[in-house]
Every structure is written in structure tokens, then in C-alpha cells.
Design a protein around this motif. Sequence first.
Motif, short mmCIF file in Angstrom:
data_model
loop_
_atom_site.label_atom_id
_atom_site.label_comp_id
_atom_site.label_asym_id
_atom_site.label_seq_id
_atom_site.Cartn_x
_atom_site.Cartn_y
_atom_site.Cartn_z
N MET A 103 -61.53 25.23 6.67
CA MET A 103 -60.64 26.21 7.31
C MET A 103 -59.36 25.56 7.80
SD MET A 103 -63.11 28.70 9.53
CE MET A 103 -63.45 27.43 10.72
N PHE A 104 -59.38 24.24 8.02
CA PHE A 104 -58.22 23.56 8.57
C PHE A 104 -57.00 23.66 7.67
CE2 PHE A 104 -59.33 20.83 12.31
CZ PHE A 104 -60.53 21.47 12.56
N GLY A 105 -57.23 23.80 6.38
CA GLY A 105 -56.10 23.92 5.46
C GLY A 105 -55.24 25.11 5.79
N ASP A 106 -55.90 26.20 6.22
CA ASP A 106 -55.16 27.40 6.59
C ASP A 106 -54.47 27.23 7.94
OD1 ASP A 106 -54.43 30.22 6.78
OD2 ASP A 106 -56.10 30.41 8.18
N VAL A 107 -55.19 26.60 8.88
CA VAL A 107 -54.68 26.51 10.24
C VAL A 107 -53.61 25.43 10.39
CG1 VAL A 107 -55.33 26.16 12.65
CG2 VAL A 107 -56.89 27.34 11.10
N PHE A 108 -53.80 24.27 9.70
CA PHE A 108 -52.90 23.14 9.88
C PHE A 108 -52.00 22.87 8.68
CE2 PHE A 108 -56.48 22.40 12.70
CZ PHE A 108 -55.83 22.15 13.88
N GLY A 109 -51.86 23.83 7.81
CA GLY A 109 -50.92 23.68 6.72
C GLY A 109 -51.48 23.00 5.50
N SER A 165 -36.73 23.78 15.16
CA SER A 165 -36.41 25.12 15.65
C SER A 165 -36.33 26.16 14.53
CB SER A 165 -35.07 25.09 16.41
OG SER A 165 -34.03 24.59 15.56
N LEU A 166 -36.24 25.71 13.28
CA LEU A 166 -36.13 26.66 12.17
C LEU A 166 -37.50 27.04 11.62
CD1 LEU A 166 -34.32 28.25 10.26
CD2 LEU A 166 -34.16 26.23 8.80
N CYS A 167 -38.33 26.05 11.32
CA CYS A 167 -39.65 26.35 10.72
C CYS A 167 -40.76 26.33 11.75
CB CYS A 167 -39.96 25.37 9.61
SG CYS A 167 -40.24 23.67 10.19
N HIS A 168 -40.40 26.03 13.03
CA HIS A 168 -41.38 25.99 14.13
C HIS A 168 -42.51 24.99 13.87
CE1 HIS A 168 -39.28 29.45 15.72
NE2 HIS A 168 -39.48 30.10 14.59
N GLY A 169 -42.16 23.91 13.18
CA GLY A 169 -43.12 22.82 13.00
C GLY A 169 -43.94 22.85 11.74
N THR A 170 -43.84 23.91 10.96
CA THR A 170 -44.68 24.00 9.76
C THR A 170 -44.18 23.10 8.63
OG1 THR A 170 -43.41 25.86 8.86
CG2 THR A 170 -45.29 26.38 10.30
N GLY A 171 -42.89 22.80 8.64
CA GLY A 171 -42.31 21.97 7.59
C GLY A 171 -41.83 22.77 6.39
N GLY A 172 -42.15 24.04 6.35
CA GLY A 172 -41.74 24.88 5.22
C GLY A 172 -42.85 25.83 4.81
N GLU A 173 -42.79 26.29 3.57
CA GLU A 173 -43.77 27.26 3.09
C GLU A 173 -44.41 26.77 1.80
OE1 GLU A 173 -41.64 30.87 2.55
OE2 GLU A 173 -41.50 31.33 4.71
N GLY A 174 -45.70 27.09 1.66
CA GLY A 174 -46.42 26.76 0.44
C GLY A 174 -46.89 25.32 0.40
N VAL A 175 -48.13 25.14 0.00
CA VAL A 175 -48.70 23.80 -0.10
C VAL A 175 -49.21 23.60 -1.52
CG1 VAL A 175 -50.52 22.27 0.73
CG2 VAL A 175 -49.36 23.79 2.33
N PRO A 205 -46.58 7.09 -1.67
CA PRO A 205 -45.27 7.17 -0.99
C PRO A 205 -44.72 8.59 -0.93
CG PRO A 205 -45.00 6.32 -3.22
CD PRO A 205 -46.48 6.43 -2.99
N THR A 206 -45.22 9.47 -1.77
CA THR A 206 -44.71 10.84 -1.80
C THR A 206 -45.30 11.71 -0.71
OG1 THR A 206 -44.41 10.68 -4.20
CG2 THR A 206 -44.41 12.89 -3.25
N CYS A 207 -46.62 11.68 -0.58
CA CYS A 207 -47.29 12.56 0.38
C CYS A 207 -47.76 11.84 1.63
CB CYS A 207 -48.48 13.26 -0.26
SG CYS A 207 -49.83 12.13 -0.71
N GLY A 208 -47.57 10.51 1.67
CA GLY A 208 -47.99 9.74 2.84
C GLY A 208 -49.49 9.68 3.01
N GLY A 209 -50.22 9.84 1.92
CA GLY A 209 -51.67 9.75 1.99
C GLY A 209 -52.37 11.07 2.22
N GLU A 210 -51.62 12.16 2.32
CA GLU A 210 -52.22 13.46 2.59
C GLU A 210 -52.79 14.13 1.34
OE1 GLU A 210 -49.55 15.96 4.77
OE2 GLU A 210 -48.93 14.32 6.08
N GLY A 211 -52.27 13.79 0.19
CA GLY A 211 -52.75 14.40 -1.05
C GLY A 211 -52.10 15.72 -1.37
N LYS A 212 -51.30 16.23 -0.45
CA LYS A 212 -50.63 17.53 -0.64
C LYS A 212 -49.19 17.44 -0.17
CE LYS A 212 -54.85 20.31 -0.21
NZ LYS A 212 -54.86 20.72 -1.62
N THR A 213 -48.36 18.26 -0.72
CA THR A 213 -46.96 18.33 -0.32
C THR A 213 -46.56 19.78 -0.09
OG1 THR A 213 -46.26 18.43 -2.64
CG2 THR A 213 -46.32 16.23 -1.59
N ILE A 214 -45.46 19.95 0.66
CA ILE A 214 -44.95 21.30 0.91
C ILE A 214 -44.03 21.70 -0.23
CG2 ILE A 214 -43.54 22.68 2.48
CD1 ILE A 214 -44.57 20.92 4.75
N LYS A 215 -44.28 22.86 -0.78
CA LYS A 215 -43.54 23.32 -1.95
C LYS A 215 -42.10 23.66 -1.60
CE LYS A 215 -44.06 26.44 -5.89
NZ LYS A 215 -44.89 27.52 -6.49
#
Length: 393
Positions: A103-109, A165-175, A205-215
Motif C-alpha cells: 500500500m505504501f506505493g500509493d501513499v508515498f509515491g 510549494s508547487l507539487c507539495h512535496g510529491t515531486g510530480g505525477e506518475g511513477v 545513479p538515475t533513481c538513487g536506488g529506489e527502482g522507480k522514477t517520476i514520469k
Amino acid sequence: MAKRDYYEVLGVDKKASAADIKKAYRKIAIKYHPDRQGGKSEAEKKEAEEKFKEAAEAYSVLSDEQKRQQYDQFGFDGPAGAGGGFGGFGGAGGFSMDDIFSMFGDVFGGHSGFGGGFGGFGGGGSRGAHIHRGSDLRLKVRLNLKEVATGVTKKFKVRKDVTCSLCHGTGGEGVETCRTCHGSGVVVKQQQSIFGMMQTQTVCPTCGGEGKTIKNKCSRCNGEGVERGEEVVEINIPAGVQDGMVVNAPGKGNAGKRNGVAGDIKVFIEEEPNDTFVRDGRDLIYNLLLDFPTAALGGDVNIPTIEGGKLKLKIEPGTQPGKTLRLRGKGLPSVQGYGYGNGDILVNISVYVPRSLSKDEKKALEAMKESDNFKADTSTKNSFFSKFRSYFN
């Protein structure tokens, strides 16, 4: 233990929006996450685990529109439970710890990994939500003795990373899955060496070890979820601190990327010298210079306090230079109450000898000089000279 109402668990109203429910769950999940329970007792870890599971269960129901309608209508005995209600964890109708982490994928991006997995709760798997932690900041504060005695709240204008202040911390949309590491979070390199083919593995180096990026990255923060800004922070300095101590202000440092956990502010204490007192731990030393008549005849004198008031101190007749009198409980407190209450004010007695005398004063002293009462007694144990010699024996 009786089940609690799901709205009560998340601390939201029954009319709360989906966004409010998600925000409330995220706050609780961060607080009781296994990676934040280091250094706590087994009982405290167990309690955190139960609250972590309880919040996840509540969110799984209230975040689903259909389940929420059923719960609002039927409570825990809703049809979704198949006889067992909405159920909890590990039961026939429940779900496992891996279900919680998914469920964390939905809650934490959609980011995976919270400091390296969830092994802290019952051997959970390596899946989870990666929550970035902001870096710590350092500040230095100078305190006067009165501020040390009472404690003080200081305000600082700090340049630091704040939530975008623009994305309110989400970093953008779509993962999406990282195209460099294909979701693994690491990249493997091979190169020829004198020992043969060597293989190394490093963080992607692209995702910093997260395995996912913001589209679709935020145009303001470029997907980081934080931007450089200014913020006024209030920091409570407890009473009794000393020069060189460090006070930690949790959560007031740099904001964590993509709605992560904020770092701390480390406040380094500097204590200003005081013109009246010399500090010795919790005690305060005050040097009192008595005039000769008061030392000989006795009387009352006023001793200053930290707050600026006065305390009356009785001087006994025949008080000797070098004697120390104690005003109990009038010193400094222990930091955050640890210790044995306030220290004392230690009054060190000195006697002033006039540099010049009038003719009548000289005559009076000459007459007294022949009296046995004005002759120094070096044989008495309690004499000043006896005490002085004891320091060198």
C-alpha cells in the motif's frame, strides 16, 4: 483487545476526504514504522507494530470507496469480511505484512525501501516504502545566566530545504520503473583487470536506488519534492544547560525529499560570562567582600539572585575570611529535571582592609591592637591560618 473505529484509528472525521485519509495514514505509518523504533524496548516495539498494523487495516478499508460505504453502513460486520468482518492481519479474511507494504506505493509515491526493509516486524519481507530523511542542520546560541536558569524559547530564521510549494512535496505525477536499473535499484558493471573480469555493483545513479522514477517531474523542484527556502523555527532550550551542550530539535531540519521525514537541528550552547556569579555545575559562587566591622560584629547583608532580586544572609560575629556560606536551592536546576533539584549559591567571604585611615581611625586601631581579641590565634583548628595550611598538606 476490542477493535477501534477506523476513523478513530486514523484520527479523521467520518466526512474526511480521500486526501485527508491518505495524509492521516501517512503520518501514522511514518511514526510507527519499524525503522523508527531503534533503541526502544521490546514492549514499545510490539506496541508500535500493533499500531502500524491497525492503521494499515483502517486505511485499506477507508481508502477503498466501496469498502468504506460498507463499513459506514454495517461497521465491522460488513459483507467484505465474509463472516469475519473487515478482519485484521494473518486471518482467513485478512492480509499479511507484505500487503501492508504494497500500500505504501500509493501513499508515498511508489518508492520502495525505508532504510533497507521491514525485517523489524515479525520477519517481514524487503518490500516497503522508501522515505527520504532530510539532513540535519547546526545552530549556535548564546545564553545568559538567567536564560540558563529558567529555560528559553529562541526563534531562528533558517535557510533550508522546504517542501516544494508547487507539487507539495510529491515531486510530480506518475511513477514508472527506472529505465536504467529496471527496478532493481542497482547497476552492475564489468571490467577487465589483471585478476580477470571484475564485477561491481553500485547504486543506480538515475533513481538513487529506489527502482522507480517520476514520469512527469515538477518544473519547480525537478522531481525532488523540496526547494530552497527560509523558515522561522522555534526551539525550546531547557533550563540548566551548560556551555558545550547540544540540544536536539527533531523534525526542524531540512525537509525530506518527496514528502519524507525532516531532519533535526542540533543547537550548540554557548554560555555568556556573568559579572556576578561563577558557575560550578548546578552551584553558583558569589564572592562577598565584607567590611571589617560587619565581619567582627555580625549583621545582615544582601546577596543577589539570578533573577535580579536580593536574599538576606545573616553574618555571625567573628566571621573569618575564607569561610563559605551556603544558600540552598538558590542555584541552577538540573537539565530536564535529572538530578537532585536546584544547586546552591555558595558565598565566599572576604574581608576588606582599608587602604588609608584617618588620624582618629589609626588611634582607635592602635588601642585595639594591644587587646588579646585582636591578636591572631594560629593554634586553633578552626583558624584561618590552620585552614590555609591544610590546603598544602
